[in-house]
Every structure is written in structure tokens, then in C-alpha cells.
Scaffold this motif. Structure first.
Motif, mmCIF file in Angstrom:
data_model
loop_
_atom_site.group_PDB
_atom_site.id
_atom_site.type_symbol
_atom_site.label_atom_id
_atom_site.label_comp_id
_atom_site.label_asym_id
_atom_site.label_seq_id
_atom_site.Cartn_x
_atom_site.Cartn_y
_atom_site.Cartn_z
ATOM 1 N N LYS A 167 0.827 -1.211 0.000
ATOM 2 C CA LYS A 167 0.000 0.000 0.000
ATOM 3 C C LYS A 167 0.860 1.259 0.000
ATOM 4 O O LYS A 167 0.592 2.197 -0.760
ATOM 5 N N VAL A 168 1.907 1.281 0.829
ATOM 6 C CA VAL A 168 2.763 2.472 0.885
ATOM 7 C C VAL A 168 3.430 2.715 -0.464
ATOM 8 O O VAL A 168 3.424 3.841 -0.988
ATOM 9 N N LEU A 169 3.989 1.677 -1.058
ATOM 10 C CA LEU A 169 4.664 1.861 -2.343
ATOM 11 C C LEU A 169 3.664 2.155 -3.454
ATOM 12 O O LEU A 169 3.956 2.918 -4.377
ATOM 13 N N GLY A 170 2.481 1.589 -3.355
ATOM 14 C CA GLY A 170 1.439 1.936 -4.325
ATOM 15 C C GLY A 170 1.065 3.399 -4.233
ATOM 16 O O GLY A 170 0.865 4.071 -5.265
ATOM 17 N N ASP A 171 0.977 3.933 -3.006
ATOM 18 C CA ASP A 171 0.661 5.352 -2.824
ATOM 19 C C ASP A 171 1.796 6.244 -3.333
ATOM 20 O O ASP A 171 1.546 7.302 -3.917
ATOM 21 N N ILE A 172 3.036 5.820 -3.116
ATOM 22 C CA ILE A 172 4.174 6.615 -3.582
ATOM 23 C C ILE A 172 4.156 6.749 -5.099
ATOM 24 O O ILE A 172 4.406 7.826 -5.653
ATOM 25 N N TYR A 173 3.841 5.651 -5.776
ATOM 26 C CA TYR A 173 3.881 5.660 -7.241
ATOM 27 C C TYR A 173 2.530 5.982 -7.890
ATOM 28 O O TYR A 173 2.415 5.967 -9.119
ATOM 29 N N ARG A 174 1.514 6.301 -7.065
ATOM 30 C CA ARG A 174 0.193 6.575 -7.632
ATOM 31 C C ARG A 174 0.203 7.693 -8.682
ATOM 32 O O ARG A 174 -0.543 7.623 -9.661
ATOM 33 N N PRO A 175 1.017 8.752 -8.533
ATOM 34 C CA PRO A 175 1.021 9.790 -9.570
ATOM 35 C C PRO A 175 1.336 9.274 -10.970
ATOM 36 O O PRO A 175 0.983 9.918 -11.955
ATOM 37 N N LEU A 176 1.984 8.113 -11.061
ATOM 38 C CA LEU A 176 2.305 7.574 -12.378
ATOM 39 C C LEU A 176 1.154 6.783 -12.985
ATOM 40 O O LEU A 176 1.244 6.347 -14.129
ATOM 41 N N SER A 177 0.071 6.627 -12.234
ATOM 42 C CA SER A 177 -1.046 5.844 -12.761
ATOM 43 C C SER A 177 -1.672 6.508 -13.981
ATOM 44 O O SER A 177 -2.213 5.826 -14.863
ATOM 45 N N LEU A 178 -1.579 7.831 -14.067
ATOM 46 C CA LEU A 178 -2.107 8.527 -15.247
ATOM 47 C C LEU A 178 -1.343 8.140 -16.503
ATOM 48 O O LEU A 178 -1.886 8.186 -17.615
ATOM 49 N N ASN A 179 -0.054 7.784 -16.340
ATOM 50 C CA ASN A 179 0.742 7.336 -17.473
ATOM 51 C C ASN A 179 0.578 5.842 -17.742
ATOM 52 O O ASN A 179 1.222 5.305 -18.638
ATOM 53 N N GLN A 180 -0.278 5.201 -16.941
ATOM 54 C CA GLN A 180 -0.556 3.774 -17.065
ATOM 55 C C GLN A 180 0.713 2.937 -16.954
ATOM 56 O O GLN A 180 0.900 1.956 -17.677
ATOM 57 N N ALA A 181 1.595 3.339 -16.055
ATOM 58 C CA ALA A 181 2.828 2.581 -15.842
ATOM 59 C C ALA A 181 2.508 1.268 -15.137
ATOM 60 O O ALA A 181 1.868 1.276 -14.088
ATOM 61 N N PRO A 182 2.939 0.135 -15.682
ATOM 62 C CA PRO A 182 2.659 -1.146 -15.025
ATOM 63 C C PRO A 182 3.362 -1.239 -13.679
ATOM 64 O O PRO A 182 4.582 -1.089 -13.593
ATOM 65 N N LEU A 183 2.588 -1.457 -12.618
ATOM 66 C CA LEU A 183 3.132 -1.624 -11.276
ATOM 67 C C LEU A 183 3.099 -3.112 -10.964
ATOM 68 O O LEU A 183 2.031 -3.703 -10.788
ATOM 69 N N MET A 184 4.284 -3.724 -10.919
ATOM 70 C CA MET A 184 4.399 -5.170 -10.763
ATOM 71 C C MET A 184 4.823 -5.502 -9.338
ATOM 72 O O MET A 184 5.909 -5.149 -8.902
ATOM 73 N N PHE A 185 3.935 -6.171 -8.594
ATOM 74 C CA PHE A 185 4.272 -6.626 -7.255
ATOM 75 C C PHE A 185 4.733 -8.080 -7.318
ATOM 76 O O PHE A 185 4.108 -8.907 -7.997
ATOM 77 N N THR A 186 5.820 -8.357 -6.636
ATOM 78 C CA THR A 186 6.357 -9.708 -6.636
ATOM 79 C C THR A 186 7.079 -9.954 -5.319
ATOM 80 O O THR A 186 7.131 -9.071 -4.458
ATOM 81 N N ALA A 187 7.616 -11.142 -5.151
ATOM 82 C CA ALA A 187 8.393 -11.443 -3.943
ATOM 83 C C ALA A 187 9.703 -10.649 -3.977
ATOM 84 O O ALA A 187 10.201 -10.275 -5.032
ATOM 85 N N ARG A 188 10.256 -10.421 -2.798
ATOM 86 C CA ARG A 188 11.431 -9.560 -2.687
ATOM 87 C C ARG A 188 12.623 -10.112 -3.465
ATOM 88 O O ARG A 188 13.294 -9.395 -4.200
ATOM 89 N N ARG A 189 12.901 -11.393 -3.327
ATOM 90 C CA ARG A 189 14.047 -11.976 -4.033
ATOM 91 C C ARG A 189 13.842 -11.953 -5.545
ATOM 92 O O ARG A 189 14.805 -11.791 -6.307
ATOM 93 N N THR A 190 12.615 -12.121 -5.981
ATOM 94 C CA THR A 190 12.335 -12.062 -7.410
ATOM 95 C C THR A 190 12.625 -10.671 -7.961
ATOM 96 O O THR A 190 13.220 -10.519 -9.038
ATOM 97 N N ALA A 191 12.228 -9.654 -7.216
ATOM 98 C CA ALA A 191 12.494 -8.275 -7.650
ATOM 99 C C ALA A 191 13.988 -8.015 -7.756
ATOM 100 O O ALA A 191 14.460 -7.362 -8.700
ATOM 101 N N GLU A 192 14.742 -8.532 -6.786
ATOM 102 C CA GLU A 192 16.195 -8.340 -6.825
ATOM 103 C C GLU A 192 16.810 -8.999 -8.054
ATOM 104 O O GLU A 192 17.719 -8.446 -8.688
#
Length: 439
Positions: free
Chosen positions: A179-204
Motif C-alpha cells: 500500500k505504501v509503495l502503491g501510494d508513492i507511485y500513484r502519480p504515475l497511474s495517469l501514465n498507465q505505468a505497469p506496477l508489478m508486485f512480486t516477492a522480494r528476491r524475485t524483484a532483486e
């Protein structure tokens, strides 16, 4: 949102400025007092188009500030980003996590209330686990979520990449963290930027895999360029022909002197070491590193061949020193092994770069630096184009020829047309375009 950005290097400063431009209040923290003082004066320590204006406007608006004191910004923050350096460790190629671990310990002591701590630095798989362990060890009562949010910024286009990203990768399985990171990046939702949530090690791992794949594309087309020269093909047309296949794509298929910079060499080496630590051999990535290193060294021989194989006493003009245009970054730039090789062969080297000469002097102190490309070319036996700065795409070629002792151009970025250079009377060598007619 209140954000603390730990580290004011390339990633930290660009990210902090862009987050503040979204409307968040960002405090950038760095231990280097001189750097913080300079930032407060509006002096930007790196060259990145548009960054000075972005920082200035958000400082003026009261959304962005700088400090050496970590405690208060972290205590007040909803999110703390770790954006410190992870250079290659001497001797083994692993990422050096000293700065990350130090930041984690210091953050832990300052935490107050629920906070998300996010690693934005490029870090090996499992670093988030260690950051969380260090924080809980230093502050067992901390109400904290540790997440991963790798950056995908290109130097020279970082602000646009941040505001119009191909994707935003967030590694956390905690709903509060999401939720916190979604709120931080919410301003980019107008640009329809894909927000991909995954496990921490996968992101790394996504970060390392992405850079290794792009490095592989560059190395692949460079090897095809070598073959093109032997068989009389044009690598640029080959690249276009395969790049039109949407399964392949046209990006990173530009033949040249090999990749450099702060990310690809460091991250591909680190990925190989991560794999070996887990009994996995990444043979393709290992080959990419070896081929790229050999290619950088081979560029000096290419210049020598254009001059008949003897550079003793010859003057070579080098245009472009940074690893790519629109940056002053000299880290692992192809110009370094090129110039070193030319000097070893007995050549005298002059060089010009639009913004990178101050940084280049630290790496290449034994050459002459010129403030103008034509002064650089004056009396030269050959001119080498190493970095494809836009300023070099429209040189006065007739004037260039008059200035030079011999009309020999070695274009390592293929920014000119062979037929045009031949018509003007140049002996012109490029990359992957087969035997060219002599002027």
C-alpha cells in the motif's frame, strides 16, 4: 508521503528529485558534507539533462531538501529508500554491500512508527533478507517492512525513464508495504505505468537479469558486426532486419566498441558470482563479459590497422570519452582501454568530450585535452569517434579534412555514411559495414 532517500548519488538524487516532483516531501541524506552543501547551493554533482532545473524547482517549493543527519528524516518518514553505492568488490567481482549494511544499521536506530525500508540500490538476491535481519537485530521493536524496488534508469534519460517507466517492480509480500509503495507511485497511474508486485528476491533478480540480457544483445550484435565486416554485409541493416521482429526488438542492437558504464559491467559480473555461489553456471553471461572485454581492447588495433599497422609517432584525435552521450560518467568507458592501447602503441593522443573531460583526466592523465573538436583534429593522422554525442553528428567534414594531417576517420559508432565520407576523400573505417571504398 514523507520520504527519506539515503544516498545522493545518481540513483538517489534522480529518484529523490522525481519523487518530490510527484508532490511527496523528500529529504536526501548523504554523509559527504561537501556534497550536501553544494546541493543546497543548487550545484548538481553529476551531469544529467534537466536534473538541475528539477532539483531547483522542488527545493524552491519546499518539497526537497538535503542533510547529513539521517536521524530526523528517517524518524519522520513513511518510506526510507536505500540508494547507496554497490561497487564491484575488489578481487572477486561480487557487489560490495558495505554501504547498504551500514545504512541499514543506522536506519534501524532512527525508526519511529511504521516504516517501509526499500532497497533501490542494485543488490544481490537475498540482500533484502540481510537488511531486514540487520534492522531487527539493531532495533527488535521496529515496526518495519523491508521491500525491494530496483531502478531502471538510463543515464542521459533518467528523468523521463522515472516519469514514464516501462514498469515499476516492487518486491514485498506484505500488504502494508504494498500500500505504501502503491501510494508513492500513484502519480504515475495517469501514465498507465505497469506496477508489478512480486516477492522480494524475485524483484532483486529482475534487475540483474534485465541488465544481463541487454548486455547480451549489445555483445551479440557486436559479434555479428565482426562477421559482417568479413563477409561484406552491413550490420546496421542486419540489426534493422532482425529488430523489426517484435520478438527481438530494435533497441540495444547498435554495434560499437563494447558496453561500459556504471551498471552493465558491474551487474553482469555480480550476477555471475551470485550464480556460482548457488552452484549455477551462467555460461552465456560469462561469455558476454569475456567478449566485451576483448572487444574494448581490439578497438586500438582497429585504429592501428587503419594507419597501416604502425602508430609510432602518430597523432590520434579522439572524439568522445564518456561511456555514452548525455552523461559525464567515465566508469568502464570504452575510451579508456582504447586510449591506453593507442598510447602503448606509441601514439600521441588528443581528446575532446562535450562534458566529460574533467572526469576523464582522472582516468587518462597522459593525453592532451581540447575544448573544440576541430582543434582536437588539427594535424592528426587519424580521428576516432568513440561516443555518439549529437555534437559529432553534424561536423563540418570539409573543415575537418583540412585540419587533419591525413584524412583518416575511424567511426566506432557508425554515425556517418561510408559513401559520403568516400566522396569527401576520407579513408573511412566503421564497425560492421564490410570493406568500404577508399577516397
Amino acid at each position: 508521503m514523507r520520504i527519506a532517500m539515503i544516498g545522493t548519488g545518481y540513483v538517489g538524487l534522480v529518484s529523490g528529485a522525481c519523487f518530490s516532483d510527484f508532490g511527496h516531501h523528500v529529504t536526501c541524506v548523504d554523509k559527504d558534507g561537501d556534497k550536501i552543501a553544494a546541493l543546497r547551493r543548487g550545484e548538481i554533482p553529476i551531469f544529467e539533462p534537466g536534473l538541475d532545473a528539477l532539483v531547483a524547482s522542488n527545493v524552491k517549493a519546499g518539497r526537497l531538501d538535503f542533510t547529513t543527519d539521517l536521524a530526523q528524516p528517517v524518524a519522520e518518514a513513511d518510506a526510507v529508500f536505500i540508494a547507496v553505492g554497490t561497487p564491484s568488490r575488489r578481487g572477486d567481482g561480487h557487489a560490495d554491500l558495505t554501504y547498504v549494511h551500514t545504512a541499514a544499521r543506522e536506519i534501524a536506530k532512527a525508526l519511529a512508527g511504521f516504516t517501509v525500508v526499500i532497497t533501490k540500490s542494485t543488490v544481490p538476491v537475498g540482500t533484502g533478507d540481510e537488511v531486514e535481519r540487520l534492522i531487527r537485530e539493531a532495533n527488535p521493536s521496529a515496526d518495519v517492512v523491508v521491500a525491494s524496488n530496483p531502478e531502471f534508469l538510463r543515464e542521459g534519460a533518467a528523468i523521463r525513464d522515472f516519469k514514464f517507466p516501462d514498469r515499476i517492480v516492487v518486491g514485498t509480500s506484505d500488504e502494508r508495504g504494498r500500500k505504501v509503495l502503491g501510494d508513492i507511485y500513484r502519480p504515475l497511474s495517469l501514465n498507465q505505468a505497469p506496477l508489478m508486485f512480486t516477492a522480494r528476491r524475485t524483484a532483486e533478480l529482475i534487475k540483474y537479469a534485465a541488465n544481463a540480457f541487454l548486455a547480451t544483445k549489445i555483445t551479440f550484435i557486436n559479434e555479428i558486426a565482426d562477421l559482417s565486416e568479413k563477409v561484406g554485409a552491413d550490420v546496421q541493416e542486419v540489426a534493422r532486419g532482425i529488430g523489426l521482429d517484435n520478438r527481438i526488438g530494435s533497441k540495444f542492437l547498435h554495434a560499437g566498441p563494447g558496453f561500459g558504464g556504471s551498471c552493465f559491467p558491474k551487474d553482469t559480473r555480480a550476477l555471475v558470482k551470485i550464480a556460482l555461489d548457488h552452484d549455477v553456471q551462467l555460461r552465456i553471461v560469462e561469455s558476454v563479459l569475456a567478449v566485451n572485454d576483448n572487444r574494448k581492447r581490439a578497438m586500438a588495433r582497429k585504429v592501428s590497422n587503419a594507419l597501416g599497422g604502425n602508430l609510432r609517432g602518430k597523432t590520434i584525435a579522439v572524439l568522445g570519452l564518456t561511456f555514452k552521450p548525455d552523461t559525464d560518467d567515465m566508469r568502464e568507458a570504452p575510451s579508456i582501454p582504447l586510449v591506453t592501447g593507442l598510447l602503448d602503441m606509441g601514439a600521441k593522443v588528443r581528446a575532446h568530450d562535450p562534458v566529460g573531460m574533467e572526469q576523464a583526466r582522472r582516468e587518462l592523465p597522459d593525453i592532451e585535452y581540447c575544448e573544440d573538436p576541430y582543434v582536437c583534429a588539427a594535424g592528426a593522422d587519424a580521428l576516432v569517434i568513440v561516443t555518439e554525442w549529437v555534437q559529432f553528428r553534424a561536423l563540418d567534414l570539409s573543415r575537418l579534412k583540412r585540419e587533419m594531417a591525413q584524412p583518416i576517420v575511424v567511426d566506432l559508432r557508425n554515425i556517418y555514411r561510408p559513401e559520403e565520407m568516400a566522396t569527401l576523400g576520407f579513408i573511412y573505417e566503421s564497425v560492421g559495414r564490410g570493406p568500404e571504398p577508399r577516397g
